[in-house]
Write an enzyme that holds these catalytic residues in place. Structure first.
Site, short mmCIF file in Angstrom:
data_model
loop_
_atom_site.label_atom_id
_atom_site.label_comp_id
_atom_site.label_asym_id
_atom_site.label_seq_id
_atom_site.Cartn_x
_atom_site.Cartn_y
_atom_site.Cartn_z
N TYR A 26 -15.58 24.29 7.83
CA TYR A 26 -14.53 24.24 8.84
C TYR A 26 -14.22 25.58 9.50
O TYR A 26 -13.42 25.63 10.43
CB TYR A 26 -13.26 23.64 8.24
CG TYR A 26 -13.48 22.24 7.72
CD1 TYR A 26 -13.64 21.18 8.60
CD2 TYR A 26 -13.57 21.99 6.35
CE1 TYR A 26 -13.87 19.89 8.13
CE2 TYR A 26 -13.80 20.70 5.88
CZ TYR A 26 -13.95 19.67 6.77
OH TYR A 26 -14.18 18.40 6.31
N ASN A 77 -8.30 14.34 16.00
CA ASN A 77 -9.18 14.60 14.86
C ASN A 77 -8.51 13.87 13.70
O ASN A 77 -7.62 14.42 13.05
CB ASN A 77 -9.31 16.09 14.57
CG ASN A 77 -10.28 16.35 13.43
OD1 ASN A 77 -10.56 15.47 12.63
ND2 ASN A 77 -10.77 17.57 13.35
N HIS A 83 -12.21 7.19 8.46
CA HIS A 83 -13.00 6.24 7.68
C HIS A 83 -12.16 5.16 7.02
O HIS A 83 -12.71 4.26 6.39
CB HIS A 83 -13.78 7.00 6.59
CG HIS A 83 -14.23 8.34 7.04
ND1 HIS A 83 -15.19 8.52 8.02
CD2 HIS A 83 -13.81 9.59 6.70
CE1 HIS A 83 -15.36 9.82 8.23
NE2 HIS A 83 -14.53 10.48 7.44
N ASP A 90 -5.33 0.45 15.48
CA ASP A 90 -4.47 -0.52 16.14
C ASP A 90 -3.41 0.15 17.00
O ASP A 90 -3.08 -0.34 18.08
CB ASP A 90 -3.83 -1.45 15.11
CG ASP A 90 -4.81 -2.43 14.49
OD1 ASP A 90 -5.94 -2.58 15.02
OD2 ASP A 90 -4.44 -3.06 13.47
N HIS A 103 -14.39 15.80 15.63
CA HIS A 103 -14.58 16.21 14.23
C HIS A 103 -15.21 17.59 14.25
O HIS A 103 -16.14 17.84 15.02
CB HIS A 103 -15.48 15.23 13.49
CG HIS A 103 -14.93 13.85 13.46
ND1 HIS A 103 -13.92 13.49 12.59
CD2 HIS A 103 -15.20 12.77 14.22
CE1 HIS A 103 -13.61 12.22 12.81
NE2 HIS A 103 -14.36 11.77 13.81
N ILE A 104 -14.70 18.45 13.40
CA ILE A 104 -15.23 19.81 13.32
C ILE A 104 -16.65 19.79 12.75
O ILE A 104 -17.55 20.43 13.27
CB ILE A 104 -14.30 20.69 12.46
CG1 ILE A 104 -12.92 20.78 13.14
CG2 ILE A 104 -14.91 22.08 12.24
CD1 ILE A 104 -11.83 21.35 12.26
N SER A 105 -16.83 19.01 11.70
CA SER A 105 -18.16 18.90 11.08
C SER A 105 -18.90 17.69 11.65
O SER A 105 -18.30 16.84 12.31
CB SER A 105 -18.02 18.75 9.56
OG SER A 105 -17.45 17.49 9.23
N ARG A 114 -18.58 9.04 4.99
CA ARG A 114 -18.00 9.69 6.17
C ARG A 114 -18.66 9.25 7.48
O ARG A 114 -18.22 9.62 8.55
CB ARG A 114 -18.11 11.21 6.06
CG ARG A 114 -17.29 11.80 4.96
CD ARG A 114 -17.32 13.32 5.04
NE ARG A 114 -16.84 13.91 3.81
CZ ARG A 114 -15.57 14.14 3.51
NH1 ARG A 114 -14.63 13.81 4.38
NH2 ARG A 114 -15.24 14.69 2.37
#
Length: 150
Positions: A26, A77, A83, A90, A103-105, A114
């Site tokens: 990160y 994010n 997940h 909703d 997402h950073i990764s 993931r």
């Protein structure tokens, strides 16, 4: 540029630990420093950036609900809620505010659990694996969609 664009940036669980948590994944920039940089960029793009970070799902859902009338676009994010949270999915469907998932990764190159997102198929787009630059790319994309392409 015309009217100010109101952006809500949502950061999910554990992102308050940016800069100290798993820095090999990160990075070492803290959330306050990231926000400072994003606010500068947003201002140059004639955007107003509002932010929430929470480790509690219901807090994020309440913020999404309260944004219905005053937010033009969401950058989210969802972190681990990616997940697991049909409730956030909703809420995003209910308010009908376009959003970009980031997402950073690269969630698709990590553990199998993931690799599924409950948000990707309803988002305007997904940015993942580009580190903190993904946040900046989300702002640029929104600018292109809402300001320059009008």
């Amino acid at each position: 540029m015309k009217n100010n664009i109101n952006i809500l940036l949502i950061n999910g669980p554990n992102l308050n630990l940016l800069g100290t948590r798993e820095t090999e994944i990160y990075g070492d920039i803290t959330l306050p420093d990231l926000l400072k940089n994003l606010e500068k960029r947003a201002k140059k793009l004639n955007m107003s950036l509002k932010h929430i970070q929470s480790n509690a799902e219901h807090v994020l859902i309440d913020k999404i609900h309260s944004s219905r009338k005053n937010i033009n676009y969401i950058i989210i994010n969802p972190a681990a809620f990616t997940h697991t949270s049909i409730a956030i999915r909703d809420a995003l469907i209910a308010v009908e505010i376009p959003f970009i998932e980031i997402h950073i990764s690269n969630i698709y190159s990590r553990e199998d659990f993931r690799s599924h997102s409950w948000l990707s198929d309803i988002s305007q787009g997904v940015i993942c694996g580009l580190g903190l630059d993904g946040y900046h790319w989300a702002l640029e994309t929104i600018s292109n969609r809402l300001i320059h392409l009008k």
